[in-house]
Design a protein around this motif. Structure first.
Motif, PDB file in Angstrom:
ATOM      1  N   LYS A   1      24.843  49.942 127.765  1.00  9.91           N
ATOM      2  CA  LYS A   1      24.674  50.106 126.269  1.00  9.91           C
ATOM      3  C   LYS A   1      26.082  50.270 125.694  1.00  9.91           C
ATOM      4  CE  LYS A   1      22.696  52.102 122.186  1.00  9.91           C
ATOM      5  NZ  LYS A   1      21.446  52.947 121.846  1.00  9.91           N
ATOM      6  N   LYS A   2      26.559  51.448 126.052  1.00  7.90           N
ATOM      7  CA  LYS A   2      27.894  51.826 125.519  1.00  7.90           C
ATOM      8  C   LYS A   2      29.068  50.799 125.996  1.00  7.90           C
ATOM      9  CE  LYS A   2      31.559  55.573 125.948  1.00  7.90           C
ATOM     10  NZ  LYS A   2      31.813  56.674 126.774  1.00  7.90           N
ATOM     11  N   LYS A   3      29.050  50.007 126.953  1.00  4.90           N
ATOM     12  CA  LYS A   3      29.872  48.856 127.168  1.00  4.90           C
ATOM     13  C   LYS A   3      29.515  47.800 126.518  1.00  4.90           C
ATOM     14  CE  LYS A   3      29.666  46.077 131.051  1.00  4.90           C
ATOM     15  NZ  LYS A   3      29.413  45.745 132.565  1.00  4.90           N
ATOM     16  N   ALA A   4      28.374  47.458 126.152  1.00  2.06           N
ATOM     17  CA  ALA A   4      28.242  46.274 125.408  1.00  2.06           C
ATOM     18  C   ALA A   4      28.745  46.766 123.883  1.00  2.06           C
ATOM     19  CB  ALA A   4      26.751  46.146 125.320  1.00  2.06           C
ATOM     20  N   ILE A   5      28.552  47.834 123.423  1.00  2.82           N
ATOM     21  CA  ILE A   5      28.897  48.245 122.095  1.00  2.82           C
ATOM     22  C   ILE A   5      30.393  48.290 121.849  1.00  2.82           C
ATOM     23  CG2 ILE A   5      29.171  50.178 120.263  1.00  2.82           C
ATOM     24  CD1 ILE A   5      26.147  50.866 121.146  1.00  2.82           C
ATOM     25  N   GLU A   6      31.298  48.599 122.855  1.00  2.00           N
ATOM     26  CA  GLU A   6      32.315  48.545 122.948  1.00  2.00           C
ATOM     27  C   GLU A   6      33.104  47.301 123.126  1.00  2.00           C
ATOM     28  OE1 GLU A   6      36.203  49.868 122.503  1.00  2.00           O
ATOM     29  OE2 GLU A   6      34.341  51.460 122.212  1.00  2.00           O
ATOM     30  N   ARG A   7      32.497  46.446 123.798  1.00  2.00           N
ATOM     31  CA  ARG A   7      32.908  44.959 123.995  1.00  2.00           C
ATOM     32  C   ARG A   7      32.612  44.216 122.455  1.00  2.00           C
ATOM     33  NH1 ARG A   7      31.538  41.525 128.839  1.00  2.00           N
ATOM     34  NH2 ARG A   7      32.844  40.264 127.794  1.00  2.00           N
ATOM     35  N   LEU A   8      31.456  44.422 122.067  1.00  2.00           N
ATOM     36  CA  LEU A   8      31.285  43.875 120.821  1.00  2.00           C
ATOM     37  C   LEU A   8      32.315  44.226 119.740  1.00  2.00           C
ATOM     38  CD1 LEU A   8      27.623  43.996 120.643  1.00  2.00           C
ATOM     39  CD2 LEU A   8      28.660  42.182 120.585  1.00  2.00           C
ATOM     40  N   ARG A   9      32.747  45.525 119.628  1.00  2.00           N
ATOM     41  CA  ARG A   9      33.532  45.959 118.709  1.00  2.00           C
ATOM     42  C   ARG A   9      35.056  45.132 119.063  1.00  2.00           C
ATOM     43  NH1 ARG A   9      33.883  51.599 119.348  1.00  2.00           N
ATOM     44  NH2 ARG A   9      32.109  51.537 118.040  1.00  2.00           N
ATOM     45  N   GLN A  10      35.293  45.100 120.317  1.00  2.00           N
ATOM     46  CA  GLN A  10      36.723  44.633 120.746  1.00  2.00           C
ATOM     47  C   GLN A  10      36.566  43.088 120.409  1.00  2.00           C
ATOM     48  OE1 GLN A  10      37.258  45.745 124.861  1.00  2.00           O
ATOM     49  NE2 GLN A  10      38.000  47.868 124.215  1.00  2.00           N
ATOM     50  N   GLU A  11      35.764  42.331 120.813  1.00  4.25           N
ATOM     51  CA  GLU A  11      35.852  40.980 121.008  1.00  4.25           C
ATOM     52  C   GLU A  11      35.388  40.204 119.472  1.00  4.25           C
ATOM     53  OE1 GLU A  11      34.495  39.145 124.631  1.00  4.25           O
ATOM     54  OE2 GLU A  11      35.272  41.107 125.621  1.00  4.25           O
ATOM     55  N   LEU A  12      34.195  40.875 119.062  1.00  2.00           N
ATOM     56  CA  LEU A  12      33.802  40.413 117.758  1.00  2.00           C
ATOM     57  C   LEU A  12      33.945  41.121 116.530  1.00  2.00           C
ATOM     58  CD1 LEU A  12      30.176  39.228 118.890  1.00  2.00           C
ATOM     59  CD2 LEU A  12      32.277  37.692 118.757  1.00  2.00           C
ATOM     60  N   GLY A  13      34.710  42.147 116.739  1.00  2.52           N
ATOM     61  CA  GLY A  13      34.946  43.147 115.567  1.00  2.52           C
ATOM     62  C   GLY A  13      33.962  43.797 114.767  1.00  2.52           C
ATOM     63  N   ILE A  14      32.844  43.772 115.356  1.00  2.00           N
ATOM     64  CA  ILE A  14      31.518  44.349 114.759  1.00  2.00           C
ATOM     65  C   ILE A  14      31.299  45.915 115.514  1.00  2.00           C
ATOM     66  CG2 ILE A  14      30.657  42.327 114.010  1.00  2.00           C
ATOM     67  CD1 ILE A  14      28.640  42.173 116.099  1.00  2.00           C
ATOM     68  N   SER A  15      30.443  46.606 114.435  1.00  2.00           N
ATOM     69  CA  SER A  15      30.098  47.777 115.048  1.00  2.00           C
ATOM     70  C   SER A  15      28.364  47.804 114.869  1.00  2.00           C
ATOM     71  CB  SER A  15      30.316  48.967 114.126  1.00  2.00           C
ATOM     72  OG  SER A  15      31.836  49.035 114.061  1.00  2.00           O
ATOM     73  N   VAL A  16      27.709  47.937 115.969  1.00  2.00           N
ATOM     74  CA  VAL A  16      26.346  47.931 116.055  1.00  2.00           C
ATOM     75  C   VAL A  16      25.664  49.157 116.415  1.00  2.00           C
ATOM     76  CG1 VAL A  16      26.237  45.476 116.427  1.00  2.00           C
ATOM     77  CG2 VAL A  16      26.235  46.892 118.292  1.00  2.00           C
ATOM     78  N   ASP A  17      24.787  49.701 115.860  1.00  2.00           N
ATOM     79  CA  ASP A  17      23.860  50.658 116.320  1.00  2.00           C
ATOM     80  C   ASP A  17      24.620  51.919 116.204  1.00  2.00           C
ATOM     81  OD1 ASP A  17      21.333  51.733 117.295  1.00  2.00           O
ATOM     82  OD2 ASP A  17      22.138  52.073 119.180  1.00  2.00           O
ATOM     83  N   GLN A  18      25.289  52.057 114.809  1.00  2.00           N
ATOM     84  CA  GLN A  18      25.828  53.307 114.576  1.00  2.00           C
ATOM     85  C   GLN A  18      25.719  53.369 113.085  1.00  2.00           C
ATOM     86  OE1 GLN A  18      30.011  52.743 115.377  1.00  2.00           O
ATOM     87  NE2 GLN A  18      29.522  52.902 117.692  1.00  2.00           N
ATOM     88  N   PRO A  19      25.383  54.538 112.484  1.00  2.00           N
ATOM     89  CA  PRO A  19      25.079  54.716 111.066  1.00  2.00           C
ATOM     90  C   PRO A  19      26.509  54.827 110.125  1.00  2.00           C
ATOM     91  CG  PRO A  19      24.749  56.837 112.249  1.00  2.00           C
ATOM     92  CD  PRO A  19      25.083  55.680 113.166  1.00  2.00           C
ATOM     93  N   LYS A  20      26.186  54.005 108.941  1.00  2.00           N
ATOM     94  CA  LYS A  20      27.386  54.139 108.304  1.00  2.00           C
ATOM     95  C   LYS A  20      26.954  55.225 107.029  1.00  2.00           C
ATOM     96  CE  LYS A  20      28.875  50.186 106.899  1.00  2.00           C
ATOM     97  NZ  LYS A  20      29.187  48.930 106.310  1.00  2.00           N
ATOM     98  N   PRO A  21      27.926  56.184 106.781  1.00  2.00           N
ATOM     99  CA  PRO A  21      27.465  57.027 105.645  1.00  2.00           C
ATOM    100  C   PRO A  21      27.256  56.543 104.223  1.00  2.00           C
ATOM    101  CG  PRO A  21      29.802  57.575 106.858  1.00  2.00           C
ATOM    102  CD  PRO A  21      29.403  56.294 107.370  1.00  2.00           C
ATOM    103  N   GLY A  22      26.089  56.788 103.730  1.00  2.00           N
ATOM    104  CA  GLY A  22      25.792  56.315 102.420  1.00  2.00           C
ATOM    105  C   GLY A  22      25.195  54.910 102.623  1.00  2.00           C
ATOM    106  N   TYR A  23      25.131  54.315 103.607  1.00  2.00           N
ATOM    107  CA  TYR A  23      24.645  52.828 103.697  1.00  2.00           C
ATOM    108  C   TYR A  23      23.450  52.613 104.653  1.00  2.00           C
ATOM    109  CZ  TYR A  23      29.012  51.667 100.972  1.00  2.00           C
ATOM    110  OH  TYR A  23      29.972  51.770 100.247  1.00  2.00           O
ATOM    111  N   GLY A  24      23.292  53.295 105.373  1.00  2.00           N
ATOM    112  CA  GLY A  24      22.215  53.258 106.339  1.00  2.00           C
ATOM    113  C   GLY A  24      22.848  52.675 107.693  1.00  2.00           C
ATOM    114  N   SER A  25      22.009  51.952 108.380  1.00  2.00           N
ATOM    115  CA  SER A  25      22.501  51.394 109.521  1.00  2.00           C
ATOM    116  C   SER A  25      23.395  50.126 109.263  1.00  2.00           C
ATOM    117  CB  SER A  25      21.310  50.942 110.411  1.00  2.00           C
ATOM    118  OG  SER A  25      21.636  50.150 111.463  1.00  2.00           O
TER     119      SER A  25
END
Length: 70
Positions: A20-44
């Motif tokens: 899961k950690k590897k997939a989240i990191e690759r999604l951030r690097q290659e697509l520029g998106i953050s997944v499965d992390q809370p955003k302060p004041g905005y929810g998920s």
């Protein structure tokens, strides 16, 4: 997939967590998106806009998540 159970326990927990950690990191690097992390004041960070980016290129997404595209 290495783990084929509904709920990971003991040794499988470490395998699932590292994958899961590897997939989240690759999604951030290659697509520029953050997944499965809370955003302060905005929810998920799992929103409609994230899904649009995520599924824009199904071949790349399936390669990153190591899942079959179909």
């Amino acid at each position: 997939m290495d783990v084929k159970t509904y709920q990971a326990r003991d040794l499988n927990k470490n395998i699932v967590a590292s994958r899961k950690k590897k997939a989240i990191e690759r999604l951030r690097q290659e697509l520029g998106i953050s997944v499965d992390q809370p955003k302060p004041g905005y929810g998920s960070t799992n929103s409609r806009n994230t899904a649009r980016i995520f599924f824009r290129d199904p071949l790349l997404t399936s390669a990153i998540t190591e899942l079959n595209e179909s």
